[in-house]
Design an enzyme around this catalytic site. Sequence first.
Site, mmCIF file in Angstrom:
data_model
loop_
_atom_site.group_PDB
_atom_site.id
_atom_site.type_symbol
_atom_site.label_atom_id
_atom_site.label_comp_id
_atom_site.label_asym_id
_atom_site.label_seq_id
_atom_site.Cartn_x
_atom_site.Cartn_y
_atom_site.Cartn_z
ATOM 1 N N HIS A 18 42.264 8.715 2.073
ATOM 2 C CA HIS A 18 40.881 8.421 2.460
ATOM 3 C C HIS A 18 40.166 9.699 2.868
ATOM 4 O O HIS A 18 40.728 10.807 2.747
ATOM 5 C CB HIS A 18 40.822 7.339 3.534
ATOM 6 C CG HIS A 18 41.573 7.666 4.799
ATOM 7 N ND1 HIS A 18 41.241 8.716 5.614
ATOM 8 C CD2 HIS A 18 42.641 7.068 5.384
ATOM 9 C CE1 HIS A 18 42.060 8.753 6.651
ATOM 10 N NE2 HIS A 18 42.936 7.758 6.528
ATOM 11 N N HIS A 21 42.052 12.323 5.119
ATOM 12 C CA HIS A 21 42.981 13.229 4.427
ATOM 13 C C HIS A 21 42.198 14.243 3.583
ATOM 14 O O HIS A 21 42.567 15.418 3.494
ATOM 15 C CB HIS A 21 43.922 12.443 3.491
ATOM 16 C CG HIS A 21 44.609 11.298 4.154
ATOM 17 N ND1 HIS A 21 44.439 10.001 3.749
ATOM 18 C CD2 HIS A 21 45.451 11.253 5.211
ATOM 19 C CE1 HIS A 21 45.168 9.201 4.519
ATOM 20 N NE2 HIS A 21 45.782 9.942 5.413
ATOM 21 N N CYS A 126 56.200 3.858 18.809
ATOM 22 C CA CYS A 126 55.054 3.427 17.997
ATOM 23 C C CYS A 126 55.375 3.762 16.539
ATOM 24 O O CYS A 126 55.525 4.942 16.197
ATOM 25 C CB CYS A 126 53.775 4.139 18.432
ATOM 26 S SG CYS A 126 52.431 3.867 17.261
ATOM 27 N N CYS A 129 52.719 6.040 14.681
ATOM 28 C CA CYS A 129 52.847 7.490 14.932
ATOM 29 C C CYS A 129 54.242 7.985 14.595
ATOM 30 O O CYS A 129 54.463 9.196 14.547
ATOM 31 C CB CYS A 129 52.613 7.821 16.404
ATOM 32 S SG CYS A 129 50.967 7.526 16.997
ATOM 33 N N CYS A 144 49.332 2.461 22.232
ATOM 34 C CA CYS A 144 49.301 3.808 21.666
ATOM 35 C C CYS A 144 47.840 4.266 21.604
ATOM 36 O O CYS A 144 46.980 3.521 21.126
ATOM 37 C CB CYS A 144 49.913 3.763 20.256
ATOM 38 S SG CYS A 144 49.346 5.099 19.203
ATOM 39 N N HIS A 147 46.780 4.244 17.683
ATOM 40 C CA HIS A 147 46.837 3.015 16.881
ATOM 41 C C HIS A 147 46.424 1.766 17.631
ATOM 42 O O HIS A 147 46.240 0.714 17.030
ATOM 43 C CB HIS A 147 48.238 2.849 16.274
ATOM 44 C CG HIS A 147 48.558 3.925 15.291
ATOM 45 N ND1 HIS A 147 49.201 5.091 15.657
ATOM 46 C CD2 HIS A 147 48.282 4.036 13.976
ATOM 47 C CE1 HIS A 147 49.316 5.873 14.594
ATOM 48 N NE2 HIS A 147 48.768 5.247 13.567
ATOM 49 N N LYS A 299 36.666 3.799 14.486
ATOM 50 C CA LYS A 299 37.836 4.370 13.827
ATOM 51 C C LYS A 299 37.873 3.786 12.414
ATOM 52 O O LYS A 299 37.544 2.614 12.228
ATOM 53 C CB LYS A 299 39.066 3.917 14.621
ATOM 54 C CG LYS A 299 40.359 4.548 14.204
ATOM 55 C CD LYS A 299 41.426 4.087 15.201
ATOM 56 C CE LYS A 299 42.812 4.125 14.706
ATOM 57 N NZ LYS A 299 43.416 4.955 13.851
ATOM 58 N N LYS A 302 41.481 -0.235 7.607
ATOM 59 C CA LYS A 302 41.409 -1.207 6.522
ATOM 60 C C LYS A 302 40.816 -2.511 7.015
ATOM 61 O O LYS A 302 39.999 -3.133 6.349
ATOM 62 C CB LYS A 302 42.827 -1.472 6.022
ATOM 63 C CG LYS A 302 43.094 -0.903 4.666
ATOM 64 C CD LYS A 302 44.393 -1.482 4.211
ATOM 65 C CE LYS A 302 44.813 -1.006 2.870
ATOM 66 N NZ LYS A 302 46.187 -1.402 2.598
HETATM 67 O O1 ME8 Z 1 50.458 12.292 10.522
HETATM 68 N N1 ME8 Z 1 39.524 12.658 11.003
HETATM 69 O O2 ME8 Z 1 50.308 11.854 8.260
HETATM 70 P P1 ME8 Z 1 48.924 11.059 8.168
HETATM 71 C C1 ME8 Z 1 40.040 13.848 10.670
HETATM 72 N N2 ME8 Z 1 52.826 12.427 7.934
HETATM 73 N N3 ME8 Z 1 41.224 14.008 10.038
HETATM 74 C C2 ME8 Z 1 41.910 12.907 9.703
HETATM 75 C C3 ME8 Z 1 41.411 11.618 9.994
HETATM 76 C C4 ME8 Z 1 40.152 11.518 10.671
HETATM 77 N N4 ME8 Z 1 39.609 10.355 10.986
HETATM 78 N N5 ME8 Z 1 42.311 10.725 9.543
HETATM 79 C C5 ME8 Z 1 43.337 11.429 8.973
HETATM 80 C C6 ME8 Z 1 50.919 12.292 9.386
HETATM 81 N N6 ME8 Z 1 43.098 12.746 9.070
HETATM 82 C C7 ME8 Z 1 52.265 12.931 9.124
HETATM 83 C C8 ME8 Z 1 52.091 14.427 9.048
HETATM 84 S S1 ME8 Z 1 53.005 16.926 8.740
HETATM 85 C C9 ME8 Z 1 54.466 17.701 8.874
HETATM 86 C C10 ME8 Z 1 53.347 15.223 8.880
HETATM 87 C C11 ME8 Z 1 43.981 13.819 8.554
HETATM 88 O O3 ME8 Z 1 48.879 10.505 6.799
HETATM 89 C C12 ME8 Z 1 44.280 14.851 9.631
HETATM 90 O O4 ME8 Z 1 44.693 16.037 9.009
HETATM 91 O O5 ME8 Z 1 48.778 10.122 9.303
HETATM 92 C C13 ME8 Z 1 45.448 14.212 10.352
HETATM 93 O O6 ME8 Z 1 46.156 15.132 11.166
HETATM 94 C C14 ME8 Z 1 46.260 13.729 9.151
HETATM 95 O O7 ME8 Z 1 45.246 13.255 8.223
HETATM 96 C C15 ME8 Z 1 47.255 12.639 9.477
HETATM 97 O O8 ME8 Z 1 47.825 12.205 8.265
#
Ligand code: ME8
Length: 512
Positions: A18, A21, A126, A129, A144, A147, A299, A302
């Site tokens: 989304h 990311h 959680c 997370c 959390c 979440h 936030k 979905k």
């Molecule tokens: O945490 N605003 O993956 P994840 C800004 N797999 N950035 C956002 C965002 C938002 N509302 N939502 C998501 C994980 N992001 C682990 C990471 S790394 C070794 C493992 C971005 O799929 C932002 O970069 O939950 C956030 O830190 C990341 O997506 C979390 O991605």
Amino acid sequence: MKKFYITTPIYYVNDIPHIGHSYTTIAADIAARWKRLNNYDVFFLTGTDEHGAKIAQAAKEKGKTAQELCDEMSEKFKEAWSLLNISYDDFIRTTEARQSKAVSQMVQDLLDKGFIYKKEYSALYCVGCERFYPEKDLDENGCCPFHKTKPVLQSEENYFFRLSSFADKLLERISDPNHKEHISIRPEERKNEIIGKIKLGLEDVSFSRTAIDWGIPLPFDKSQTVYVWVDALINYITAIGYPSNQEQFNKYWPADIHLMAKDILWFHSVIWPAMLMAAQIPTPKQVYSHGFFTLNGNKMSKSLGNVISPAQLAAKYGVDGARYLAVTLIPFGPDGDISWDALTKKYNIDLANNLGNLISRTIKLAEKNFDLKVPQTPADLSLTNKVAEILNENFAPAMDNLYLHKASESLQNALTLINRRIESDAPWKLANTDLPKLANCIYSYLQSLNLIAIHLLAFMPELSKKIWLITGASGDIETCAKKYFADKQIPKEGFSPSGAQLQTAGILFPRI
Ligand code: ME8
């Protein structure tokens, strides 16, 4: 040649990509492109995080095996990044063989060095997370903070990592900018939060799971899998060759920037550096946590049905428009709120009006009066030099610090300067009164537009190339940009030589 290694988080494959990311990935791409234009040897890494309870659960809900879900969803991330023109050098998946090899090696090494031990543990977990929460870190409802769900009590016998022995070393590296292995945490407020939390004391962290079998088995106890976060963090060294390609590893490590949002800063700025110190591997140079944004004050989720996909963004603003808007709408660093209305407003002002109109006005004037050619006139670079001054002063430092909104502000200031000049020149009146002056004006606007295109290149790779062609510039834009950023010299005859063929622009940014 200096090197620059930048990473995004590896994203969970329980759901499709989304705008959150995309935000991090576009920003990292812009930073990587900017460094390449500044003649750095860049390694830009992204990928997907595919193990753990969250993925196993999502697969079950969708009636698929975990591997099927991972294969399908990692493709979705690749498709999204291909759509958004993300120039990564490697896309790593934690289910690849190179990752299990690296993880096994690192975990074994930490055991051998005495940093891992076994203990009985019981705490609140959680799944969203993928972490345990001490009660003090939960919100007022016992949920959390990210979440908003109640963590579940889990009791297991796990292997633990001696994180508690690294508090002082971490504080030294994080607080002292002169430390030879300084870990810069940005922005400043986040650094202070992390320092404050470390000072409260660090507890050892669980490094393995007995109840989760979707993961990499511990090399020294196959009845347990490696904790998904430990697995995930190691990706940053796996991708550049740990443990077998020492040459490539030495070339790129330590990472210059680990980029992410604040939700996962703790893992990157505390647990990861401690693991590296324990393994006697250098720590990352910078951990950059950009803002976490909400959508219309909510936030993204979905269930609220307010998730924006990369495809929706690109469909509305074009790929390059989406790239530019996503990372410049809110300041890069603090949290913020975004909305379709705000994105569209910025699109209309910055791209349709300031940039798009300028190009189409200039090209139309040249078409009408100079046969769609760069006018024959003595090279006058006075306007272009002023544009260069604004950009040199503000754009480059902003880009080097990842202040992407400031970089865009400086581009807009440069465009405003050119647009104001057009207003005061009133070139549409000159066709009948002063053709040499009109030639000089159009020539100046074209050279200035070329300079803008060079600076926009990291944000809008395709449209910048198009602007370069439309405005009759000679040579390949990337080569010219690299040369310009190296010596800051505009060619004597300008970028678009007199007599060069221009192209009709059409509408590059249709008003929405
Ligand atoms: O945490 N605003 O993956 P994840 C800004 N797999 N950035 C956002 C965002 C938002 N509302 N939502 C998501 C994980 N992001 C682990 C990471 S790394 C070794 C493992 C971005 O799929 C932002 O970069 O939950 C956030 O830190 C990341 O997506 C979390 O991605």
